[in-house]
Scaffold this motif. Sequence first.
Motif, PDB file in Angstrom:
ATOM      1  N   ALA A 695      -4.191 -35.873 -44.056  1.00  0.00           N
ATOM      2  CA  ALA A 695      -5.042 -35.033 -44.903  1.00  0.00           C
ATOM      3  C   ALA A 695      -5.393 -33.746 -44.158  1.00  0.00           C
ATOM      4  N   ARG A 696      -5.162 -32.608 -44.805  1.00  0.00           N
ATOM      5  CA  ARG A 696      -5.484 -31.321 -44.192  1.00  0.00           C
ATOM      6  C   ARG A 696      -6.939 -30.981 -44.507  1.00  0.00           C
ATOM      7  N   SER A 697      -7.715 -30.707 -43.480  1.00  0.00           N
ATOM      8  CA  SER A 697      -9.131 -30.408 -43.657  1.00  0.00           C
ATOM      9  C   SER A 697      -9.358 -28.910 -43.515  1.00  0.00           C
ATOM     10  N   ARG A 698     -10.444 -28.481 -44.091  1.00  0.00           N
ATOM     11  CA  ARG A 698     -10.802 -27.063 -44.052  1.00  0.00           C
ATOM     12  C   ARG A 698     -11.627 -26.777 -42.806  1.00  0.00           C
ATOM     13  N   GLN A 699     -11.216 -25.788 -42.054  1.00  0.00           N
ATOM     14  CA  GLN A 699     -11.943 -25.396 -40.842  1.00  0.00           C
ATOM     15  C   GLN A 699     -12.869 -24.237 -41.197  1.00  0.00           C
ATOM     16  N   ARG A 700     -14.136 -24.564 -41.341  1.00  0.00           N
ATOM     17  CA  ARG A 700     -15.082 -23.553 -41.767  1.00  0.00           C
ATOM     18  C   ARG A 700     -15.481 -22.659 -40.595  1.00  0.00           C
ATOM     19  N   LEU A 701     -15.873 -21.444 -40.936  1.00  0.00           N
ATOM     20  CA  LEU A 701     -16.289 -20.484 -39.912  1.00  0.00           C
ATOM     21  C   LEU A 701     -17.725 -20.761 -39.504  1.00  0.00           C
ATOM     22  N   PRO A 702     -18.111 -20.324 -38.320  1.00  0.00           N
ATOM     23  CA  PRO A 702     -19.524 -20.467 -37.922  1.00  0.00           C
ATOM     24  C   PRO A 702     -20.414 -19.652 -38.850  1.00  0.00           C
ATOM     25  N   GLY A 724     -13.927 -11.661 -41.055  1.00  0.00           N
ATOM     26  CA  GLY A 724     -14.731 -12.635 -40.323  1.00  0.00           C
ATOM     27  C   GLY A 724     -13.832 -13.438 -39.415  1.00  0.00           C
ATOM     28  N   GLU A 725     -14.307 -13.747 -38.214  1.00  0.00           N
ATOM     29  CA  GLU A 725     -13.470 -14.373 -37.199  1.00  0.00           C
ATOM     30  C   GLU A 725     -14.087 -15.668 -36.703  1.00  0.00           C
ATOM     31  N   TYR A 726     -13.216 -16.588 -36.285  1.00  0.00           N
ATOM     32  CA  TYR A 726     -13.652 -17.764 -35.553  1.00  0.00           C
ATOM     33  C   TYR A 726     -14.082 -17.355 -34.145  1.00  0.00           C
ATOM     34  N   GLU A 727     -14.662 -18.319 -33.427  1.00  0.00           N
ATOM     35  CA  GLU A 727     -15.147 -18.000 -32.085  1.00  0.00           C
ATOM     36  C   GLU A 727     -14.012 -17.609 -31.152  1.00  0.00           C
ATOM     37  N   ASN A 728     -12.803 -18.107 -31.415  1.00  0.00           N
ATOM     38  CA  ASN A 728     -11.663 -17.746 -30.560  1.00  0.00           C
ATOM     39  C   ASN A 728     -10.997 -16.427 -30.956  1.00  0.00           C
ATOM     40  N   GLY A 729     -11.565 -15.728 -31.959  1.00  0.00           N
ATOM     41  CA  GLY A 729     -11.052 -14.429 -32.362  1.00  0.00           C
ATOM     42  C   GLY A 729     -10.049 -14.458 -33.487  1.00  0.00           C
ATOM     43  N   GLU A 730      -9.645 -15.652 -33.966  1.00  0.00           N
ATOM     44  CA  GLU A 730      -8.682 -15.719 -35.057  1.00  0.00           C
ATOM     45  C   GLU A 730      -9.353 -15.368 -36.377  1.00  0.00           C
ATOM     46  N   LEU A 731      -8.573 -14.784 -37.273  1.00  0.00           N
ATOM     47  CA  LEU A 731      -9.094 -14.369 -38.559  1.00  0.00           C
ATOM     48  C   LEU A 731      -9.348 -15.586 -39.446  1.00  0.00           C
ATOM     49  N   MET A 749      -9.885  -8.146 -57.096  1.00  0.00           N
ATOM     50  CA  MET A 749      -9.680  -8.004 -55.656  1.00  0.00           C
ATOM     51  C   MET A 749     -10.617  -8.921 -54.873  1.00  0.00           C
ATOM     52  N   ASN A 750     -11.882  -9.087 -55.356  1.00  0.00           N
ATOM     53  CA  ASN A 750     -12.817  -9.982 -54.665  1.00  0.00           C
ATOM     54  C   ASN A 750     -12.315 -11.416 -54.702  1.00  0.00           C
ATOM     55  N   ASN A 751     -11.847 -11.846 -55.854  1.00  0.00           N
ATOM     56  CA  ASN A 751     -11.368 -13.220 -55.957  1.00  0.00           C
ATOM     57  C   ASN A 751     -10.058 -13.420 -55.205  1.00  0.00           C
ATOM     58  N   PHE A 752      -9.228 -12.388 -55.162  1.00  0.00           N
ATOM     59  CA  PHE A 752      -8.012 -12.476 -54.344  1.00  0.00           C
ATOM     60  C   PHE A 752      -8.383 -12.663 -52.878  1.00  0.00           C
ATOM     61  N   ALA A 753      -9.411 -11.925 -52.405  1.00  0.00           N
ATOM     62  CA  ALA A 753      -9.850 -12.064 -51.018  1.00  0.00           C
ATOM     63  C   ALA A 753     -10.381 -13.471 -50.755  1.00  0.00           C
ATOM     64  N   ILE A 754     -11.092 -14.051 -51.729  1.00  0.00           N
ATOM     65  CA  ILE A 754     -11.592 -15.416 -51.556  1.00  0.00           C
ATOM     66  C   ILE A 754     -10.427 -16.397 -51.428  1.00  0.00           C
ATOM     67  N   LEU A 760      -6.567 -19.208 -45.326  1.00  0.00           N
ATOM     68  CA  LEU A 760      -6.667 -19.095 -43.867  1.00  0.00           C
ATOM     69  C   LEU A 760      -7.449 -20.258 -43.271  1.00  0.00           C
ATOM     70  N   GLN A 761      -8.532 -20.666 -43.945  1.00  0.00           N
ATOM     71  CA  GLN A 761      -9.362 -21.741 -43.417  1.00  0.00           C
ATOM     72  C   GLN A 761      -8.690 -23.099 -43.543  1.00  0.00           C
ATOM     73  N   TYR A 762      -7.713 -23.218 -44.428  1.00  0.00           N
ATOM     74  CA  TYR A 762      -6.943 -24.456 -44.541  1.00  0.00           C
ATOM     75  C   TYR A 762      -5.686 -24.428 -43.675  1.00  0.00           C
ATOM     76  N   GLY A 763      -5.530 -23.376 -42.876  1.00  0.00           N
ATOM     77  CA  GLY A 763      -4.434 -23.367 -41.908  1.00  0.00           C
ATOM     78  C   GLY A 763      -3.215 -22.581 -42.295  1.00  0.00           C
ATOM     79  N   VAL A 764      -3.251 -21.849 -43.411  1.00  0.00           N
ATOM     80  CA  VAL A 764      -2.096 -21.016 -43.742  1.00  0.00           C
ATOM     81  C   VAL A 764      -2.007 -19.890 -42.717  1.00  0.00           C
ATOM     82  N   PRO A 765      -0.876 -19.710 -42.023  1.00  0.00           N
ATOM     83  CA  PRO A 765      -0.785 -18.654 -41.002  1.00  0.00           C
ATOM     84  C   PRO A 765      -0.936 -17.258 -41.620  1.00  0.00           C
ATOM     85  N   LEU A 766      -1.609 -16.398 -40.913  1.00  0.00           N
ATOM     86  CA  LEU A 766      -1.760 -15.022 -41.386  1.00  0.00           C
ATOM     87  C   LEU A 766      -0.393 -14.354 -41.556  1.00  0.00           C
TER      88      LEU A 766
END
Length: 915
Positions: A695-702, A724-731, A749-754, A760-766
């Motif tokens: 199961a792929r989990s969502r990695q939420r930002l701080p 917004g970035e994770y603590e390690n600097g990843e987007l 555009m707002n919903n596209f950004a969401i 990204l938070q589910y692990g799709v590479p930038l």
Amino acid sequence: MRYEAMFAAREDCGPDLEIRQIERANAVVEVSAPTHWTNARVEAWLDWADASGLADYSDDGAPLAGAPAAHAQRLASEGLALGLFDGPAHASAFRDDLIASMLDGVAAPADPPVATAPTADVVDLAAMEFDRTLAAHLATSRRDAAAADAALAAATRLRAVIDAIRRCEGDAEACTDVGRNAALGRAARAARDAGVSDAMIAQAIALARRGENDWSSSPLEMPPTPLLLLTADRSVVEACEPTAGRAAVAGWETGRVALAFDPRDAEASGRADGAARAAIDVSRFQTADSFDVDRFAATVRLWTLALDLATPASGWRPLGLTLAGAADLLVMRGLAYDSDEGRAVMADLFALATAAGLSASAELAARGAYPEYENDREARLAAIETRARNCSSSPLGRAAAKLFAAALKAARRQGLRNADVTGLFTDPALSLRLGGGAIGVSPWTGPVTLTETEDGEILRGLSPAAVAGLGALAADIDASRLELLGRRDLTEAPHIHPAALRERGFTDHEIDQVQAALPLASSLSEAFGPGVLDAGFIRDVLGAPADALDDPAIQVLALAGFSTTQIAEAEAYLLGEPDAPSRRLPGDIALVLADSSQISPSAIMAMTAAAEAFTCAPASQPLALAWSDDPGAAIRCQAAAARAGLRAIRIQRAPAPADFVLDLPPATEEAPRRAAPTMAPIISERIVEKVVERARSRQRLPDRRKGYIQKAAVGGHKVYLHTGEYENGELGEVFIDMHKEGAAFRSLMNNFAIAVSIGLQYGVPLEEFVDAFVFTRFEPAGRVSGNDSIRSATSILDYIFRELGVSYLDRDDLANGDPEEFNADGLGSGSAEGVLTAETDEEVLPAARFISKGFSRGAAPDNLVFLPTGGKRRTAGNEAEGEHDVCSSCGDLALTRRAGRLICETCGAVPERMG
């Protein structure tokens, strides 16, 4: 038409002539030529005479082997037969003027065209035919190049086969037997490895048996690859889209790709290759305080008629008339090439030339317009109207507007004789026929000119244009001459003067020899070389090895103990620095005298765009790349040219150096092949794949996160990108806010950004998002302002993911922000790039430039900076106090020890931990 003599009627017309002995390919010929012309210039005219079939060396009294007179007579007879002249008297006046303009050095024809206009259609980069057309173009070019190389390699190898037989001593049968003549066997195997067929090798052996001593083969001269005509939207090229990149790489490879932004310009580029060409030296019409507009316009009329008579009476009848000496004229007026004033004058000159040429073409159309004119009428008339409106308010611009008005009136009444009259191109041979001046919009060749004496010596001096320019700038001409040409006297030279030379063993005899050679020397190594000094002196006194005396690169001054710096300073004093006036002359003078080696590609593009606004055809002179430039440089160069506003782009890489050799690793013996593996027994049951589902989990930002905000405008539409970035600097998230857009578009555009953020938070590479959305095309699109890396984009999404790719993935290939990047030298901009401290000369940057004060909640003080070193460098003023420490109250490096305590000199605090 009526023609009144202009050049031939002048009393001062006709240069002084003298008999010259010129060495040609097969013989030394005697020809009559103007006395002030160099032999190289005369040879350039004889090359044209031979190529045109007009040379007649039997009459050494006829100027330039009688070629100018024969050319003019042929054109006058043609015009009289066609009824273009009102009678023989007008035809004779035309002939005499044409001869006089050539012998006076005012104008010259180019070599007869060897290429005809392509018949291929213009292809757009977005068309379905683009891939097939580009592939066919590359295949043709590669085939021709491979054929030429193969012919050369085959001839070399077959020559070696015959040579192996010719050098063999012994029985003739044995010498021609590949099994008994080892040298022949090796030569035959080398020929086979080079691709020569066994039948051709056997043929060479048979010929050698019959007594053939050489395999004679002339170089295979392939016709030029047909020009590939492409069109594209300018934004596509600026953004370096894949199709535009492929076109640029094809141009880098073949040099025969013309990319235009209008189909009519693409067609004109194709016609330019087959047009009859000539150049008029515009600097000859500039006097001390004015420009002779009437005489220049009459000269353009004369040569428009001459080129038209040399053009076949079919098709579009394009002409290629351009200007020479335009850059010299700028210097004469004291104007820098890379200046707004210089570009304005260049535009005026080409406007005047085009207006006069179109007026003459409309006059000639009374005998018939070019066949395609009726289908082209409205576009031609609209183009003339546009050029007339764009003329400047200067005297030259007003004169051009007046001629454009006359051309428009005549063209509406009777059409135009030629589809194109003026253009931009380079032609070294044509330049040499006019004395070596720059052709088209090319920068001038520099302030120094070469003069040939009667006994063949070459002397250097300031060119007339340089003298006029220095006068226009109210500069000291004598002082400038010394700085550019040198003093040529050892007496007061730095480091290398008579006293210093005597200390190193030179006698008055050697010093006098050097002094006599200085006026004609081009370098100090030449003045102090074996050709001037006695070989015995160089060997016995200076200690040069005997075998080094035959080396033309021997450095005698280095043998005498002078350093490289001393030699360079003495050479600048003695011989001047004509190629680097900026080091010897004040700034404004140096800018005016700058030659082609000091003019940036962006300045040449800007000048080309200024002239192209008035020429009939876009520039056909290629954008030059060095042989070492890779295909990426071609893509960047093409994008920069599109941003500069050029009408058409042609890229051409310099040919490979004659001594170019690949640095290949040494040949090694082939490793023994491994034995074929045995087949493993077949197993009836085997697990070939094991799939583990997780199961792929969502990695939420701080809750409190870093990031940045980038404001920019795409095609005039403002857009804000929040990250917004994770603590390690990843987007981890993006927000897109559009300024003053409709609610539907902003919400989309707002919903596209969401959606992107959740991915990204589910692990799709930038990288996947970047590859998916760059080069997407929809409005708004175009130029980007406010972003130092991205200057153009094909859509909002293209811009956003270019920015994310550059900032988070180091995808510099997506950046197109630096218009000079194809010419980058990696040197930066000096102190302008950061703040330099006086104590350390190291760059310091405020931390607030990179750290959010709000995010850190004041943990990073305002005066916190990033220092490349640990502390200030000691100076005479603080050496006794020792190194400073950091104040915990204000953060300044100002803690000093006084009376045993540390005190901050900035805020006066006494830190408790140190008090």
